[in-house]
Design an enzyme around this catalytic site. Sequence first.
Site, PDB file in Angstrom:
ATOM      1  CB  SER A  13      -0.606 -14.539   3.073  1.00 49.42           C
ATOM      2  OG  SER A  13      -0.642 -13.331   3.716  1.00 49.42           O
ATOM      3  CG  LEU A  93      16.622  -4.732   1.645  1.00 47.08           C
ATOM      4  CD1 LEU A  93      15.229  -4.252   0.508  1.00 47.08           C
ATOM      5  CD2 LEU A  93      17.322  -5.991   0.953  1.00 47.08           C
ATOM      6  CG  HIS A 109       5.399  -1.533   7.860  1.00 51.47           C
ATOM      7  ND1 HIS A 109       6.413  -2.456   8.368  1.00 51.47           N
ATOM      8  CD2 HIS A 109       4.924  -0.863   8.698  1.00 51.47           C
ATOM      9  CE1 HIS A 109       6.446  -2.267   9.603  1.00 51.47           C
ATOM     10  NE2 HIS A 109       5.607  -1.389   9.925  1.00 51.47           N
ATOM     11  CD  GLU A 174      -0.325  -6.711   5.650  1.00 54.62           C
ATOM     12  OE1 GLU A 174       0.553  -7.196   4.808  1.00 54.62           O
ATOM     13  OE2 GLU A 174      -0.339  -7.029   6.969  1.00 54.62           O
TER      14      GLU A 174
HETATM   15  C1  GAR Z   1       2.960  -8.933   6.243  1.00 52.19           C
HETATM   16  O1  GAR Z   1       1.808  -8.794   7.278  1.00 52.19           O
HETATM   17  C2  GAR Z   1       3.550  -7.727   5.886  1.00 52.19           C
HETATM   18  O2  GAR Z   1       2.823  -6.874   5.779  1.00 52.19           O
HETATM   19  C3  GAR Z   1       4.687  -7.866   6.950  1.00 52.19           C
HETATM   20  O3  GAR Z   1       5.060  -9.247   7.086  1.00 52.19           O
HETATM   21  C4  GAR Z   1       3.892 -10.108   6.838  1.00 52.19           C
HETATM   22  C5  GAR Z   1       4.226 -11.352   5.686  1.00 52.19           C
HETATM   23  O4  GAR Z   1       3.150 -11.947   5.731  1.00 52.19           O
HETATM   24  N1  GAR Z   1       5.979  -7.221   6.713  1.00 52.19           N
HETATM   25  C6  GAR Z   1       6.745  -6.560   7.166  1.00 52.19           C
HETATM   26  O5  GAR Z   1       6.546  -6.381   8.553  1.00 52.19           O
HETATM   27  C7  GAR Z   1       7.853  -5.638   6.682  1.00 52.19           C
HETATM   28  N2  GAR Z   1       8.325  -4.567   7.308  1.00 52.19           N
HETATM   29  P1  GAR Z   1       3.093 -12.853   4.483  1.00 52.19           P
HETATM   30  O6  GAR Z   1       4.307 -13.463   4.340  1.00 52.19           O
HETATM   31  O7  GAR Z   1       1.868 -13.964   4.609  1.00 52.19           O
HETATM   32  O8  GAR Z   1       2.749 -12.125   3.295  1.00 52.19           O
END
Ligand code: GAR
Length: 218
Positions: A13, A93, A109, A174
Amino acid sequence: MKSIVILISGRGSNMASLLDAVASGALPVRVAAVLSNRAEAKGLETAAARGVPTRVLDHQRFADRAAFDAAMAEAIDEFSPDLVVLAGFMRILSDGFVQRYAGRLVNIHPSLLPSFPGLHTHRRALEEGVRVHGCTVHFVTPALDHGPIILQAAVPVLDGDDEATLAARVLTQEHQVYPLAVRWFAEDRLRLSNGRVEFAVAQDDSGVLIAPRARRPH
Ligand code: GAR
């Protein structure tokens, strides 16, 4: 125009919010490719449907982290991006990978770092009883979910929130802040200086964020 490569592992997303911003003209970058470490990542379909080249490098097929990271770096470098954008890329990574892209590797994050690095950020925020939660866009350094902070958005934690409602409130933010942070990078309005981010961006000095905040004085 600068180009970016987006790395995902799942739903995508945040990637979609970046593609939307590009399509609307709000984000002046070219999305050269979307790469994933999981073939079943939903976001791959979204990217392909919008005509963005996609690649899968299944991390399970590599002998170790270093081998996977080397292959991922090779795949990224084929597109010569100015910026590598981690958007729900759920792999740790290696230091070598991070150093290779120093200053041009960003992550989002779902917490107000340095609180709650790692997984299950919303559950942990509820367990701790924090009243303000949010998300952070940052340059990536070798330490997990750490690095010079570009942009944060804060949301209140409301009575009655559960992990899903809180996650949804944060995710909405986000989708606002990641395109904005990438735009600032693309417009050369950010730079790293002594491990901190400096901006050529007007700052909001409108006050403090307080939660909970009474709607009216009692
Ligand atoms: C998001 O909430 C992002 O901030 C988190 O994973 C989700 C991905 O959602 N990332 C982390 O936790 C990285 N440490 P998305 O695939 O719908 O963008």
